[in-house]
Design a protein around this motif. Sequence first.
Motif, PDB file in Angstrom:
ATOM      1  N   UNK A  79       0.834  -1.174   0.000  1.00  0.00           N
ATOM      2  CA  UNK A  79       0.000   0.000   0.000  1.00  0.00           C
ATOM      3  C   UNK A  79       0.879   1.237   0.000  1.00  0.00           C
ATOM      4  N   UNK A  80       0.459   2.223  -0.738  1.00  0.00           N
ATOM      5  CA  UNK A  80       1.268   3.423  -0.861  1.00  0.00           C
ATOM      6  C   UNK A  80       0.998   4.433   0.245  1.00  0.00           C
ATOM      7  N   UNK A  81      -0.116   4.294   0.946  1.00  0.00           N
ATOM      8  CA  UNK A  81      -0.455   5.239   2.001  1.00  0.00           C
ATOM      9  C   UNK A  81       0.487   5.058   3.186  1.00  0.00           C
ATOM     10  N   UNK A  82       0.842   6.169   3.803  1.00  0.00           N
ATOM     11  CA  UNK A  82       1.665   6.091   5.004  1.00  0.00           C
ATOM     12  C   UNK A  82       0.799   5.643   6.176  1.00  0.00           C
ATOM     13  N   UNK A  83       1.453   5.363   7.286  1.00  0.00           N
ATOM     14  CA  UNK A  83       0.712   4.901   8.449  1.00  0.00           C
ATOM     15  C   UNK A  83      -0.224   6.001   8.966  1.00  0.00           C
ATOM     16  N   UNK A  84       0.239   7.248   8.903  1.00  0.00           N
ATOM     17  CA  UNK A  84      -0.595   8.357   9.362  1.00  0.00           C
ATOM     18  C   UNK A  84      -1.835   8.506   8.470  1.00  0.00           C
ATOM     19  N   UNK A  85      -1.670   8.364   7.150  1.00  0.00           N
ATOM     20  CA  UNK A  85      -2.807   8.457   6.241  1.00  0.00           C
ATOM     21  C   UNK A  85      -3.812   7.338   6.492  1.00  0.00           C
ATOM     22  N   UNK A  86      -3.316   6.137   6.791  1.00  0.00           N
ATOM     23  CA  UNK A  86      -4.218   5.028   7.093  1.00  0.00           C
ATOM     24  C   UNK A  86      -4.987   5.274   8.388  1.00  0.00           C
ATOM     25  N   UNK A  87      -4.298   5.816   9.391  1.00  0.00           N
ATOM     26  CA  UNK A  87      -4.986   6.126  10.652  1.00  0.00           C
ATOM     27  C   UNK A  87      -6.054   7.188  10.437  1.00  0.00           C
ATOM     28  N   UNK A  88      -5.742   8.191   9.614  1.00  0.00           N
ATOM     29  CA  UNK A  88      -6.735   9.235   9.326  1.00  0.00           C
ATOM     30  C   UNK A  88      -7.940   8.655   8.595  1.00  0.00           C
ATOM     31  N   UNK A  89      -7.672   7.751   7.631  1.00  0.00           N
ATOM     32  CA  UNK A  89      -8.771   7.163   6.869  1.00  0.00           C
ATOM     33  C   UNK A  89      -9.657   6.289   7.753  1.00  0.00           C
ATOM     34  N   UNK A  90      -9.030   5.517   8.641  1.00  0.00           N
ATOM     35  CA  UNK A  90      -9.822   4.671   9.535  1.00  0.00           C
ATOM     36  C   UNK A  90     -10.474   5.489  10.650  1.00  0.00           C
ATOM     37  N   UNK A  91      -9.844   6.592  11.037  1.00  0.00           N
ATOM     38  CA  UNK A  91     -10.417   7.450  12.065  1.00  0.00           C
ATOM     39  C   UNK A  91     -11.640   8.199  11.578  1.00  0.00           C
ATOM     40  N   UNK A  92     -11.776   8.352  10.274  1.00  0.00           N
ATOM     41  CA  UNK A  92     -12.932   9.061   9.721  1.00  0.00           C
ATOM     42  C   UNK A  92     -14.216   8.297  10.002  1.00  0.00           C
ATOM     43  N   UNK A  93     -14.140   6.991  10.088  1.00  0.00           N
ATOM     44  CA  UNK A  93     -15.342   6.203  10.380  1.00  0.00           C
ATOM     45  C   UNK A  93     -15.239   5.711  11.821  1.00  0.00           C
ATOM     46  N   UNK A  94     -15.505   6.628  12.749  1.00  0.00           N
ATOM     47  CA  UNK A  94     -15.362   6.303  14.169  1.00  0.00           C
ATOM     48  C   UNK A  94     -16.419   5.320  14.641  1.00  0.00           C
ATOM     49  N   UNK A  95     -17.508   5.265  13.945  1.00  0.00           N
ATOM     50  CA  UNK A  95     -18.575   4.357  14.346  1.00  0.00           C
ATOM     51  C   UNK A  95     -18.560   3.108  13.459  1.00  0.00           C
TER      52      UNK A  95
END
Length: 196
Positions: A1-17
């Motif tokens: 995956x080309x996304x950095x770890x921070x980008x992945x955390x942001x993407x998963x954090x967007x769907x908190x529920x």
Amino acid sequence: MRATQQQLCDALGACTQLNPVYRRLLKMALQELQLIEAQIGQLDQEMAHLLSHYQQAVQQLAEVPGLGVDSAQQIIAEVGATAASFPSAKQLSSWVGVCPGDDESAGVNYSHRSPKGNRNMRRILNQSANAAVKDKGTIFEVIYRRTVPRLGHKPTIGAIAHRHCRLIWLILHQGVRYEERGPAVNQKSKKRALQG
């Protein structure tokens, strides 16, 4: 995956529920991935153990540009440590399917397609040929640059795969080592001659 770890955390954090069902599915997918990686590691260790008797042949094949230890192990698994089943390099290249076809009738050539052969070996040789032409200063790079304007990329890679196949037979059958004959070697020998 080309996304950095921070980008992945942001993407998963967007769907908190995130639904608990989806969390379980993600957890199961990660466990399955870890299991597959562990099994691949075990198979690699077992293959290295089984090929420990043929370590010299693996080392000699790995010296060829474009081939590595993994490719050498696969080649020995397909062909054998001494290529004893093939009395000549022509027979090996015909079995692999990297020789030009010869469909001729009454002096007219109809097709130059390569015959169907061993798909695994053909895949390995095509990958090694693609890697060898990118290796600077090798004879395979020179042959590729000379031939590709006339034939195109795929037929040139097929010709280099054929050369690789003949070289593999020589190394396995006669036990010789690979010697580079490309422009880098010629430049070094010219410098030595001028200095000496």
